[in-house]
Write a protein that holds these residues in place. Structure first.
Motif, PDB file in Angstrom:
ATOM      1  N   HIS A  72       0.860  -1.180   0.000  1.00  0.00           N
ATOM      2  CA  HIS A  72       0.000   0.000   0.000  1.00  0.00           C
ATOM      3  C   HIS A  72       0.903   1.239   0.000  1.00  0.00           C
ATOM      4  CE1 HIS A  72      -2.901   3.041   1.422  1.00  0.00           C
ATOM      5  NE2 HIS A  72      -3.728   2.332   0.677  1.00  0.00           N
ATOM      6  N   ASP A 111      -3.104   2.021  -4.320  1.00  0.00           N
ATOM      7  CA  ASP A 111      -4.148   2.276  -3.324  1.00  0.00           C
ATOM      8  C   ASP A 111      -5.002   1.006  -3.210  1.00  0.00           C
ATOM      9  OD1 ASP A 111      -5.850   2.285  -5.538  1.00  0.00           O
ATOM     10  OD2 ASP A 111      -6.354   4.404  -5.410  1.00  0.00           O
ATOM     11  N   SER A 112      -6.003   1.044  -2.345  1.00  0.00           N
ATOM     12  CA  SER A 112      -6.770  -0.172  -2.049  1.00  0.00           C
ATOM     13  C   SER A 112      -7.415  -0.759  -3.307  1.00  0.00           C
ATOM     14  CB  SER A 112      -7.856   0.139  -1.022  1.00  0.00           C
ATOM     15  OG  SER A 112      -7.291   0.774   0.089  1.00  0.00           O
ATOM     16  N   TYR A 172     -17.105   0.154   3.244  1.00  0.00           N
ATOM     17  CA  TYR A 172     -15.763   0.583   2.833  1.00  0.00           C
ATOM     18  C   TYR A 172     -14.876  -0.652   2.910  1.00  0.00           C
ATOM     19  CZ  TYR A 172     -11.812   3.964   2.944  1.00  0.00           C
ATOM     20  OH  TYR A 172     -10.695   4.716   2.674  1.00  0.00           O
ATOM     21  N   ASN A 217     -12.168  -0.942   4.089  1.00  0.00           N
ATOM     22  CA  ASN A 217     -11.565  -0.986   5.426  1.00  0.00           C
ATOM     23  C   ASN A 217     -12.582  -1.584   6.398  1.00  0.00           C
ATOM     24  OD1 ASN A 217     -10.341   1.037   3.778  1.00  0.00           O
ATOM     25  ND2 ASN A 217      -9.287   1.859   5.566  1.00  0.00           N
ATOM     26  N   SER A 242     -11.846   4.307  -1.338  1.00  0.00           N
ATOM     27  CA  SER A 242     -11.963   5.772  -1.370  1.00  0.00           C
ATOM     28  C   SER A 242     -12.001   6.284  -2.808  1.00  0.00           C
ATOM     29  CB  SER A 242     -10.816   6.420  -0.596  1.00  0.00           C
ATOM     30  OG  SER A 242      -9.600   6.193  -1.250  1.00  0.00           O
ATOM     31  N   HIS A 297      -7.227  13.313   1.545  1.00  0.00           N
ATOM     32  CA  HIS A 297      -7.951  12.038   1.469  1.00  0.00           C
ATOM     33  C   HIS A 297      -9.337  12.245   2.096  1.00  0.00           C
ATOM     34  CE1 HIS A 297      -8.807   7.772   2.097  1.00  0.00           C
ATOM     35  NE2 HIS A 297      -7.860   7.531   1.212  1.00  0.00           N
ATOM     36  N   GLU A 335     -10.913  10.512   4.075  1.00  0.00           N
ATOM     37  CA  GLU A 335     -11.030  10.071   5.471  1.00  0.00           C
ATOM     38  C   GLU A 335     -10.755  11.229   6.443  1.00  0.00           C
ATOM     39  OE1 GLU A 335      -8.687   6.601   6.439  1.00  0.00           O
ATOM     40  OE2 GLU A 335      -9.497   5.474   4.755  1.00  0.00           O
ATOM     41  N   THR A 338      -5.312   7.810  -2.134  1.00  0.00           N
ATOM     42  CA  THR A 338      -3.864   8.069  -2.050  1.00  0.00           C
ATOM     43  C   THR A 338      -3.243   8.100  -3.446  1.00  0.00           C
ATOM     44  OG1 THR A 338      -3.564   5.704  -1.659  1.00  0.00           O
ATOM     45  CG2 THR A 338      -3.590   7.113   0.252  1.00  0.00           C
TER      46      THR A 338
HETATM   47  P1  13P Z   1      -6.909   4.297  -0.401  1.00  0.00           P
HETATM   48  O1  13P Z   1      -6.019   3.099  -0.445  1.00  0.00           O
HETATM   49  O2  13P Z   1      -8.200   4.032  -1.122  1.00  0.00           O
HETATM   50  O3  13P Z   1      -6.256   5.547  -0.819  1.00  0.00           O
HETATM   51  O4  13P Z   1      -7.337   4.515   1.116  1.00  0.00           O
HETATM   52  C1  13P Z   1      -6.370   4.578   2.097  1.00  0.00           C
HETATM   53  C2  13P Z   1      -6.766   3.810   3.285  1.00  0.00           C
HETATM   54  O5  13P Z   1      -7.843   3.904   3.745  1.00  0.00           O
HETATM   55  C3  13P Z   1      -5.846   2.914   3.889  1.00  0.00           C
HETATM   56  O6  13P Z   1      -6.365   2.439   5.071  1.00  0.00           O
END
Ligand code: 13P
Length: 312
Positions: free
Chosen positions: A33, A49-50, A121, A123, A138, A207, A209, A224
């Motif tokens: 990541h 990114d995710s 999400y 996460n 995200s 971001h 979040e 990200t």
């Molecule tokens: P992205 O990987 O979608 O940018 O989100 C970051 C994240 O939440 C890592 O926990």
């Protein structure tokens, strides 16, 4: 890795050699990541990114995936690629945000909003994904919510990303959960004001979040990787970065003429920083820590992840 002496450099070179021998021997790919330590990003076959990491793991034909990230990410790789061995180098690399909701919590919420679609999400745990209609990251959360026919949408567990989606898709009634990422939550509006005073001509990239009052004042909001791409392509040369410091590694490496300022010194995720070169060596040597899931949970969680990949 600055301020190292000859002995440190020798040790690092030994670790790099070991990783290169082991990755071939075990037919492994290493993915990271964007929040990982710079030296871990540098030995990876893919840094993303995710969403990018999920896509890659779904399509890769490697036998072994070493996932340098946090638990829910490696778990998502296993859900998408059950035939592969998925290893998380640090067993305790978790995500406090993902732990803020359980499957039981979500079942109770669904009982209270029977007609609502359920978006989780990425996460989140496999059990929470298994209770959801569709997953999001995200980078695709807005499109995922737009793709739903229901007006009422349960969005778990991140209230900040959920609020951002609610503002971006005004026709929906978004039912939020009180979860948040402690690392992003640490940044306050005062930090942004201070950073803007110090660097008035810098663009602010954050971001989703982050707290809503920060997101509102940003010039760009994205994942990200979207932040990295935006800054790299922009003709601007100064940026205030509102996400975990790991993104600075590729930003500074690939954009030598540009300046990047972290919006808050609190942007350090202790879980993302647990993985080191040594952990990757140990992971490959001992084939640990293997991600395993009950098949029933995996297949239900897979539906939510696949539906997300179809939307984007
Ligand atoms: P992205 O990987 O979608 O940018 O989100 C970051 C994240 O939440 C890592 O926990």
């Amino acid at each position: 890795m600055t301020g190292m002496n000859g002995e440190d450099l020798e040790l690092i070179q030994e670790l790099l050699n070991e990783i290169n021998i082991l990755r071939k021997e075990k037919k492994a790919v290493i993915v990271s990541h964007t929040y990982q330590r710079g030296e871990v990003q540098d030995i990876s076959d893919l840094v993303g990114d995710s969403l990018e990491l999920s896509r890659y793991c779904a399509s890769s034909d490697a036998e072994v995936i070493v996932f340098c990230g946090v638990h829910f990410m490696a778990e998502s790789a296993k859900i998408l690629s059950p035939g592969k061995t998925v290893l998380l180098p640090e067993r305790d690399a978790g995500c406090p945000l993902a732990d803020m909701i359980t499957a039981e919590d979500l079942r109770e919420l669904k009982d209270r909003h029977k007609d609502a679609a359920v978006v989780c999400y990425i996460n989140s745990s496999a059990e929470v994904k298994a209770e959801s209609d569709i997953c999001c990251t995200s980078s695709n959360a807005v499109n995922v919510v737009k793709s739903l026919k229901q007006k009422d949408v349960i969005f778990v567990p991140d209230k900040n990303l959920g609020s951002y989606v609610a503002k971006s898709v005004p026709g929906k009634n978004i039912i939020l959960w009180e979860g948040f990422c402690p690392t992003h939550y640490r940044a306050r509006l005062e930090d942004l004001i201070k950073a803007k005073e110090l660097h008035p001509d810098a663009l602010v990239l954050v971001h989703p979040e982050c707290r809503p009052e920060i997101v509102e004042k940003a010039d760009f909001v994205g994942s990200t990787k979207a932040i990295i791409n935006y800054a790299s392509k922009s003709s601007h040369d100064k940026f205030i970065i509102g996400t975990e410091m790991g993104v600075l590694h590729s930003l500074t490496k690939n954009n030598p003429g540009k300046k990047f300022y972290l919006l808050s010194q609190g942007f350090v995720c202790p879980n993302m920083k647990k993985t080191t070169l040594k952990s990757v060596v140990n992971s490959l040597k001992e084939m640990k820590y293997r991600i395993e899931l009950p098949e029933e949970i995996r297949t239900k969680a897979l539906r939510a992840l696949q539906r997300m990949l179809e939307v984007t």
